[in-house]
Design a protein around this motif. Structure first.
Motif, short mmCIF file in Angstrom:
data_model
loop_
_atom_site.label_atom_id
_atom_site.label_comp_id
_atom_site.label_asym_id
_atom_site.label_seq_id
_atom_site.Cartn_x
_atom_site.Cartn_y
_atom_site.Cartn_z
N ALA A 31 11.26 3.15 6.92
CA ALA A 31 11.97 2.86 8.18
C ALA A 31 11.19 2.46 9.11
CB ALA A 31 12.75 4.44 8.38
N GLU A 32 10.27 2.12 8.82
CA GLU A 32 9.12 1.75 10.36
C GLU A 32 8.86 0.33 9.74
OE1 GLU A 32 5.75 0.36 12.73
OE2 GLU A 32 5.71 1.44 9.92
N LEU A 33 8.42 0.72 7.84
CA LEU A 33 8.04 -0.70 7.51
C LEU A 33 9.43 -1.48 7.65
CD1 LEU A 33 5.89 0.91 5.15
CD2 LEU A 33 4.58 -0.90 6.80
N GLY A 34 10.54 -0.95 6.95
CA GLY A 34 11.97 -2.12 7.29
C GLY A 34 12.49 -2.56 8.15
N GLU A 35 11.58 -1.97 9.50
CA GLU A 35 12.72 -2.71 10.65
C GLU A 35 10.94 -3.84 11.10
OE1 GLU A 35 11.53 0.62 13.87
OE2 GLU A 35 13.36 1.25 13.50
N ARG A 36 9.90 -3.05 11.00
CA ARG A 36 8.65 -4.16 10.95
C ARG A 36 9.07 -6.30 10.28
NH1 ARG A 36 3.06 -2.27 9.74
NH2 ARG A 36 2.31 -3.59 10.64
N LEU A 37 9.87 -4.87 9.23
CA LEU A 37 10.05 -6.35 7.98
C LEU A 37 10.93 -7.54 8.55
CD1 LEU A 37 9.58 -7.80 5.05
CD2 LEU A 37 11.04 -5.90 3.92
N TYR A 80 16.62 10.97 -6.27
CA TYR A 80 15.44 12.67 -5.31
C TYR A 80 16.21 13.65 -4.22
CZ TYR A 80 12.04 11.37 -9.12
OH TYR A 80 12.01 10.99 -10.45
N GLY A 81 17.38 12.58 -3.66
CA GLY A 81 17.90 13.35 -2.51
C GLY A 81 17.23 13.47 -1.31
N ARG A 82 16.25 12.81 -0.98
CA ARG A 82 15.81 12.60 0.32
C ARG A 82 15.94 11.90 1.22
NH1 ARG A 82 11.32 11.93 -4.17
NH2 ARG A 82 11.62 10.20 -4.16
N ASP A 83 15.91 12.24 1.91
CA ASP A 83 16.34 11.35 3.50
C ASP A 83 15.22 11.47 4.80
OD1 ASP A 83 17.18 13.64 4.41
OD2 ASP A 83 18.70 13.96 4.08
N ASN A 84 15.33 10.41 5.41
CA ASN A 84 14.45 10.66 6.87
C ASN A 84 12.91 10.47 5.80
OD1 ASN A 84 14.78 10.74 9.59
ND2 ASN A 84 13.37 12.77 9.32
N ASN A 85 12.69 9.09 5.65
CA ASN A 85 11.40 8.90 5.02
C ASN A 85 11.24 7.34 6.54
OD1 ASN A 85 9.60 7.01 4.05
ND2 ASN A 85 10.73 6.73 2.14
N LYS A 86 10.50 8.45 7.04
CA LYS A 86 10.35 6.89 8.31
C LYS A 86 8.69 6.33 8.32
CE LYS A 86 11.07 11.71 11.68
NZ LYS A 86 10.23 11.92 12.36
N HIS A 138 0.46 -1.29 -0.24
CA HIS A 138 -0.11 0.17 0.47
C HIS A 138 0.66 1.40 0.16
CE1 HIS A 138 -2.42 3.20 2.00
NE2 HIS A 138 -3.29 2.67 0.96
N TYR A 139 1.71 1.25 1.17
CA TYR A 139 2.67 2.53 1.06
C TYR A 139 3.48 2.42 -0.51
CZ TYR A 139 6.53 5.71 2.13
OH TYR A 139 7.41 6.69 2.17
N ALA A 140 4.36 1.37 -0.98
CA ALA A 140 4.86 1.58 -1.96
C ALA A 140 3.94 2.06 -3.35
CB ALA A 140 5.26 -0.04 -1.92
N GLN A 141 2.65 1.14 -3.36
CA GLN A 141 1.92 1.65 -4.36
C GLN A 141 1.75 3.49 -3.80
OE1 GLN A 141 0.90 -0.05 -6.89
NE2 GLN A 141 -0.42 1.44 -7.74
N SER A 142 1.79 3.67 -3.66
CA SER A 142 1.08 5.55 -3.19
C SER A 142 2.52 6.19 -3.12
CB SER A 142 0.43 5.91 -1.63
OG SER A 142 1.03 5.24 -0.47
N ILE A 201 11.78 -2.69 -0.11
CA ILE A 201 11.82 -1.38 0.65
C ILE A 201 12.99 -0.71 -0.03
CG2 ILE A 201 12.52 -0.70 2.52
CD1 ILE A 201 9.61 -1.13 2.92
N ASN A 202 13.92 -2.15 -0.41
CA ASN A 202 15.28 -1.12 -1.37
C ASN A 202 15.25 -0.53 -2.40
OD1 ASN A 202 18.31 -2.83 -0.37
ND2 ASN A 202 16.81 -4.59 0.49
N ALA A 203 13.95 -0.71 -2.89
CA ALA A 203 13.90 0.03 -3.90
C ALA A 203 13.00 1.88 -3.31
CB ALA A 203 12.50 -0.41 -5.11
N ILE A 204 13.06 1.78 -2.15
CA ILE A 204 12.26 3.28 -1.95
C ILE A 204 13.53 3.95 -1.52
CG2 ILE A 204 10.73 3.57 -0.07
CD1 ILE A 204 8.88 1.51 -0.20
N PHE A 205 14.39 2.72 -0.89
CA PHE A 205 15.54 3.68 -0.38
C PHE A 205 16.12 3.91 -1.52
CE2 PHE A 205 14.62 1.60 3.88
CZ PHE A 205 13.92 2.89 4.43
#
Length: 269
Positions: A254-260, A245-251, A37-41, A235-239
């Motif tokens: 990161a939270e989904l990654g920890e749960r994964l 795009y020069g973005r950081d701190n995708n909370k 759901h997150y990756a799709q949006s 998750i690797n693709a998202i990061f």
């Protein structure tokens, strides 16, 4: 004869595998669906600059990786163990390219070279087929011209690029994902190429190693391994897309990654 015996995997909810997976792996499936759901949006939040070829290509790679991930989940939910793993291997290649591009934007030149190489090979084979069958027709002449053009483009680019860097293993190294290549990608080779070991999964043998029956029915074996591994790649693709795009701190990612990671450590398969 039941519905599966008549229709195979095309049958709706073959052998009630959907309900079984929903019950047996409810927490795993819930997490995978949240990641999807997150990756799709998130794909709709990417706005590449039309003049930035790296952003354009990366966004396309992300979209391809996402849809392939969804294909893995759909096949796994229907108990298609081998086919879902085949797509998982395809997903790896998209993520290898995306992360390699994130680590080195100059990698786009090699990807362009790879595209030229594939294009040339396609025309080479078409011309070869036409020659083999004695079909020197209009399509043959067109294919020859396109092949010759592709050859010239490749020769021109080879002066500045090392084509040995086009292999999957080299791309995996550039992506920093060599461990994935040596495990998931290597394991997928037997399945995707119908290796003997993989085909033996369809055979039931007795203690004397004589074949008793054929198995080709929905299976939940390795379900968690497959869908969680696919989720890890997304998750690797998202990061990777964030880095491009020069973005950081995708909370949220990161939270989904920890749960994964927790789910991967406690999987039951």
């Amino acid at each position: 004869m039941n519905e599966f015996e008549k229709e195979g995997y095309i049958a709706k909810n073959p052998c009630n595998i959907n309900q079984y997976i929903d019950q047996q792996y409810s927490q795993t499936k819930q997490l995978v669906l949240e990641i999807n759901h997150y990756a799709q949006s998130y794909q709709y939040e990417q706005h590449p600059n039309n003049l930035n070829h790296v952003e354009l290509l990366a966004t396309g790679l992300y979209a391809r990786a996402l849809s392939t991930f969804q294909g893995v989940i759909m096949l796994a939910d229907d108990g298609m163990k081998h086919q879902s793993f085949m797509l998982l291997r395809c997903l790896l290649e998209s993520v290898f390219q995306l992360k390699a591009l994130a680590n080195d934007p100059g990698f786009i030149d090699l990807l362009k070279m790879q595209g030229l190489n594939h294009n040339r090979n396609a025309f080479e084979r078409l011309v070869k087929m036409k020659n083999r069958n004695g079909q020197q027709d209009e399509l043959y002449e067109k294919a020859r011209k396109l092949r010759n053009k592709a050859r010239k483009e490749l020769r021109s680019n080879r002066k500045t690029m090392d084509t040995s860097e086009l292999s999957v293993i080299t791309t995996a190294r550039k992506a920093g994902m060599e461990d994935y290549y040596d495990t998931l990608y290597a394991l997928g080779s037997s399945v995707i190429h119908s290796g003997i070991r993989s085909i033996e999964d369809h055979l039931v043998t007795d203690p004397e190693n004589l074949v008793k029956e054929l198995i080709n029915e929905p299976s939940h074996e390795e379900y968690e391994d497959t869908v969680l591994s696919a989720s890890d790649l997304v998750i690797n693709a998202i990061f990777a897309i964030d880095k491009i795009y020069g973005r950081d701190n995708n909370k949220q990612a990161a939270e989904l990654g920890e749960r994964l990671n927790s789910a991967l450590a406690h999987r039951t398969d």
